[in-house]
Design a protein around this motif. Structure first.
Motif, PDB file in Angstrom:
ATOM      1  N   VAL A   1      17.502   3.375   1.207  1.00 42.98           N
ATOM      2  CA  VAL A   1      18.462   4.472   1.190  1.00 42.98           C
ATOM      3  C   VAL A   1      18.552   4.520  -1.171  1.00 42.98           C
ATOM      4  O   VAL A   1      19.263   3.008  -0.879  1.00 42.98           O
ATOM      5  CB  VAL A   1      19.635   4.623   0.970  1.00 42.98           C
ATOM      6  N   ALA A   2      17.644   4.795  -1.378  1.00 47.87           N
ATOM      7  CA  ALA A   2      18.091   5.023  -3.172  1.00 47.87           C
ATOM      8  C   ALA A   2      18.324   5.978  -3.474  1.00 47.87           C
ATOM      9  O   ALA A   2      17.977   7.341  -3.693  1.00 47.87           O
ATOM     10  CB  ALA A   2      16.158   4.971  -3.871  1.00 47.87           C
ATOM     11  N   ASP A   3      19.705   6.011  -4.170  1.00 53.94           N
ATOM     12  CA  ASP A   3      20.610   7.330  -4.915  1.00 53.94           C
ATOM     13  C   ASP A   3      20.585   8.293  -3.921  1.00 53.94           C
ATOM     14  O   ASP A   3      20.610   9.543  -4.109  1.00 53.94           O
ATOM     15  CB  ASP A   3      19.585   7.465  -6.220  1.00 53.94           C
ATOM     16  N   GLY A   4      21.369   7.645  -2.831  1.00 56.54           N
ATOM     17  CA  GLY A   4      21.569   8.830  -1.571  1.00 56.54           C
ATOM     18  C   GLY A   4      20.120   9.348  -0.915  1.00 56.54           C
ATOM     19  O   GLY A   4      19.996  10.027   0.169  1.00 56.54           O
ATOM     20  N   ALA A   5      18.954   8.936  -1.217  1.00 55.03           N
ATOM     21  CA  ALA A   5      17.709   9.072  -0.791  1.00 55.03           C
ATOM     22  C   ALA A   5      17.083   8.518  -0.075  1.00 55.03           C
ATOM     23  O   ALA A   5      16.931   7.590  -0.465  1.00 55.03           O
ATOM     24  CB  ALA A   5      16.837  10.673  -1.665  1.00 55.03           C
ATOM     25  N   PRO A   6      16.341   9.013   1.395  1.00 53.66           N
ATOM     26  CA  PRO A   6      15.530   8.433   1.401  1.00 53.66           C
ATOM     27  C   PRO A   6      14.481   7.050   1.023  1.00 53.66           C
ATOM     28  O   PRO A   6      13.341   8.365   0.540  1.00 53.66           O
ATOM     29  CB  PRO A   6      14.739   8.705   3.102  1.00 53.66           C
TER      30      PRO A   6
END
Lengths: 225, 225
Positions: free
Chosen positions: B50-55
């Motif tokens: 997860v990066a900045d809340g996104a997959p």
């Protein structure tokens, strides 16, 4: 529109920080034609989403229809739950083809020739029966081109039980490596074997089910020859 | 330890809600031997984080060493940044092998025979030079067994530039489908072709680099024959 290094202008997808690689930038492209060609070369994707704050990656099949991906949700109902609401489900869909192993004289420089596409966006569950029918046919045809016209189409009950999510391609890039062994100059005289081992894939002889009474149809023959 | 249906006790990984599928439960296993066999059959994985809340899902190579996966981080430095700290990086590592396309008389019942492993956990960057050396050799040998002993090992500078993360296998399961066409009884008499199309994979003829002066070594011959 993206502007390639040669100065021509090709239709391309938007370039964003997360579709711009931090390494090997020359391997990346945002060009529609290149991205679609990779997406049209296979049918398996890995679907990533976030569940309870943690990443989940599931293999599933997809189909490309124009600038849209339809992704089959049957690997589990979890991704679909999130995609049902108006907000949709943030996903990352990745498609990877391995073309060759690249062996070098040093362990460090070993590499792989590959083609991959990574698409970011918000997926939504397909609920309209007409679109579901199109999506299901596209999923069948992505694996076996021409197949959907030669089977019994889904009925209303089956469509209602079909879980498909839609992702419009927008923030998407491809990466490819297509090269030989890149050894350090100091290693070139080492007495080791270096080179490229092609990775092949294909289909074996189709095995008819006991219920099959017709000869091998053209769409199966075309796929497997 | 998990207890299979036959009452015997086989070593197995822990069963948790997220490694228990919501559908097709009979296709799942937590048995170590079955999971390791799938992991040993290939070298490509899809790494989710997860990066900045996104997959984010990136293709990369891995190696299994006992109950541990080493995952190459060269697809981008992003996952590694998170794995450097003491907290590590929550990841999902998925490995998928497609064995056959399963064609049925109805569009709806089409399927795929496959073997997949999904591992959840927290990955940590490998920083110890000795462990890094082991990991890099394992990554080379996972793709070409026996290869690491016949190349120049990584030097200190290369090890420092090698990005590898470690995931201890704990919360991990496998799913497999190995079956024929499952048509609905009402569809069995339809005049369509149903059956199984094996999906094959292999290697083509190795192409030596210009710098190669030695004959094809056994470890390459064994892989490609």
């Amino acid at each position: 529109m993206s502007v390639p290094a040669d100065g021509t202008t090709n239709p391309g997808y938007a370039r964003t920080p997360r579709t711009t690689p931090t390494r090997y930038k020359d391997r990346a492209t945002w060009e529609q034609e290149a991205i679609h060609a990779i997406l049209d070369s296979t049918y398996l994707c890995h679907l990533g989403f976030v569940a309870d704050g943690a990443p989940v990656v599931l293999p599933t099949i997809y189909a490309r229809v124009g600038s849209r991906l339809y992704i089959h949700g049957s690997t589990g109902s979890r991704p679909l739950r999130g995609a049902r609401g108006d907000q949709g489900l943030p996903v990352c869909v990745t498609v990877t083809l391995v073309d060759a192993l690249v062996l070098t004289k040093s362990a460090f420089n070993h590499s792989i020739n590959f083609r991959s596409v990574v698409a970011h966006g918000t997926a939504h569950q397909v609920t309209d029966p007409e679109e579901l029918g199109i999506a299901l046919d596209a999923l069948v045809d992505q694996t076996v081109p021409g197949r959907s016209a030669e089977v019994r189409p889904a009925n209303a009950k089956e469509l209602a039980a079909t879980a498909v999510i839609r992702l419009d391609l927008d923030e998407v890039s491809a990466k490819t490596r297509e090269d030989g062994a890149n050894d350090d100059p100091d290693d070139l005289d080492l007495p080791h074997w270096a080179g490229v081992i092609p990775v092949t894939s294909g289909f074996g002889t189709p095995v008819p089910a006991g219920s099959t009474t017709v000869p091998l149809p053209a769409h199966v023959r075309d796929l497997t020859r």
